[in-house]
Design an enzyme around this catalytic site. Structure first.
Site, PDB file in Angstrom:
ATOM      1  N   CYS A  75     -22.873  -9.855  -2.947  1.00 17.96           N
ATOM      2  CA  CYS A  75     -23.554  -9.714  -1.663  1.00 17.96           C
ATOM      3  C   CYS A  75     -22.755  -8.786  -0.754  1.00 17.96           C
ATOM      4  CB  CYS A  75     -23.796 -11.068  -0.999  1.00 17.96           C
ATOM      5  SG  CYS A  75     -22.396 -11.736  -0.106  1.00 17.96           S
ATOM      6  N   GLU A  76     -23.477  -7.977  -0.023  1.00 17.31           N
ATOM      7  CA  GLU A  76     -22.808  -6.982   0.810  1.00 17.31           C
ATOM      8  C   GLU A  76     -22.215  -7.579   2.077  1.00 17.31           C
ATOM      9  OE1 GLU A  76     -25.951  -4.153   1.373  1.00 17.31           O
ATOM     10  OE2 GLU A  76     -26.525  -4.982   3.321  1.00 17.31           O
ATOM     11  N   HIS A  77     -22.571  -8.822   2.389  1.00 16.64           N
ATOM     12  CA  HIS A  77     -22.024  -9.439   3.606  1.00 16.64           C
ATOM     13  C   HIS A  77     -20.658 -10.065   3.379  1.00 16.64           C
ATOM     14  CE1 HIS A  77     -26.499  -9.796   4.730  1.00 16.64           C
ATOM     15  NE2 HIS A  77     -25.988  -8.709   5.254  1.00 16.64           N
ATOM     16  N   HIS A  78     -20.439 -10.605   2.182  1.00 13.45           N
ATOM     17  CA  HIS A  78     -19.183 -11.310   1.913  1.00 13.45           C
ATOM     18  C   HIS A  78     -18.452 -10.774   0.689  1.00 13.45           C
ATOM     19  CE1 HIS A  78     -21.968 -14.160   3.962  1.00 13.45           C
ATOM     20  NE2 HIS A  78     -20.888 -14.405   4.685  1.00 13.45           N
ATOM     21  N   GLN A 116     -30.201  -9.502  -1.707  1.00  5.25           N
ATOM     22  CA  GLN A 116     -31.159  -9.778  -2.781  1.00  5.25           C
ATOM     23  C   GLN A 116     -32.513  -9.098  -2.555  1.00  5.25           C
ATOM     24  OE1 GLN A 116     -31.322 -13.918  -4.005  1.00  5.25           O
ATOM     25  NE2 GLN A 116     -33.402 -13.646  -4.816  1.00  5.25           N
ATOM     26  N   HIS A 144     -26.258 -17.962  -4.454  1.00  7.83           N
ATOM     27  CA  HIS A 144     -25.307 -17.135  -3.721  1.00  7.83           C
ATOM     28  C   HIS A 144     -24.018 -17.904  -3.460  1.00  7.83           C
ATOM     29  CE1 HIS A 144     -28.050 -13.745  -2.467  1.00  7.83           C
ATOM     30  NE2 HIS A 144     -28.876 -14.590  -3.061  1.00  7.83           N
ATOM     31  N   CYS A 146     -21.714 -17.191  -1.535  1.00  2.71           N
ATOM     32  CA  CYS A 146     -21.353 -17.260  -0.112  1.00  2.71           C
ATOM     33  C   CYS A 146     -22.026 -18.449   0.566  1.00  2.71           C
ATOM     34  CB  CYS A 146     -21.675 -15.949   0.610  1.00  2.71           C
ATOM     35  SG  CYS A 146     -23.396 -15.460   0.567  1.00  2.71           S
TER      36      CYS A 146
HETATM   37 ZN   LIG Z   1     -23.109 -13.353   1.396  1.00  2.78          ZN
END
Ligand SMILES: [Zn+2]
Length: 186
Positions: A75-78, A116, A144, A146
């Protein structure tokens, strides 16, 4: 690139309170850099070379479904993994894509930092572009890390995303056929 990425991992070890000199961690920056480069090797690929001409003429205009394609992405956030399955279907109009190529298209986009929803969309448009299909459907179901390992710590939630193009969007019958073939009854 791998050298500087390894240096950054060294800093991460220090940042989390570790001693990068201790025996178990001595080669970790290099190993982690190599692993991360592998998990992100989709940036160095493009659709044309992944497909590599593996398109075959066909008279068949019935739905083709490739289900349960293993999916591993970050995931690009975490920058934590999300893991699941992709189901890809399309209605051919004269040409079909080699079976293994569908999985390789999934991997090319999965091995980048993603959310996603965008991953689902990119796979659908890529299959559309390559096959000129009358319609494409993509469903991804993934867990996920995260969400599971941090934050709300919801271990059993599954995220499902879908993108329907062409006939899959316009015709409920086509969409239902796809969903029932992948075991999701609409
Ligand atoms: Zn994430």
């Amino acid at each position: 690139m791998s050298h500087s990425l390894a240096e950054h991992y060294h800093e991460i070890l220090v940042g989390v309170g570790e001693n990068p000199q201790r025996e178990g961690l001595r080669d970790t920056p290099q190993r982690a850099a190599k692993a991360m480069q592998y998990l992100c090797n989709g940036y160095g690929q493009n659709l044309e070379e992944v497909v590599n001409g593996a398109l075959f003429e066909t008279q068949n205009d019935e739905m083709i479904v490739v289900r349960d394609i293993e999916l591993y992405s970050l995931c690009e956030h975490h920058m934590l993994p999300f893991i699941g399955k992709a189901h890809v279907a399309y209605l051919p109009t004269g040409r079909v894509l080699g079976l293994s190529k569908v999985a390789r298209v999934v991997d090319m986009f999965a091995r980048r930092l993603q959310i996603q929803e965008n991953l689902t969309r990119q796979i659908a448009y890529a299959v559309q572009e390559v096959t000129h299909a009358a319609g494409v459907g993509v469903v991804i179901e993934a867990k996920h890390m995260c969400m599971m390992m941090r934050g709300v710590e919801k271990q059993n939630s599954l995220m499902i995303s879908s993108v329907m193009l062409g006939e899959f969007r316009e015709s409920p019958t086509t969409r239902h056929e796809f969903l029932s073939l992948i075991g999701r009854h609409p």
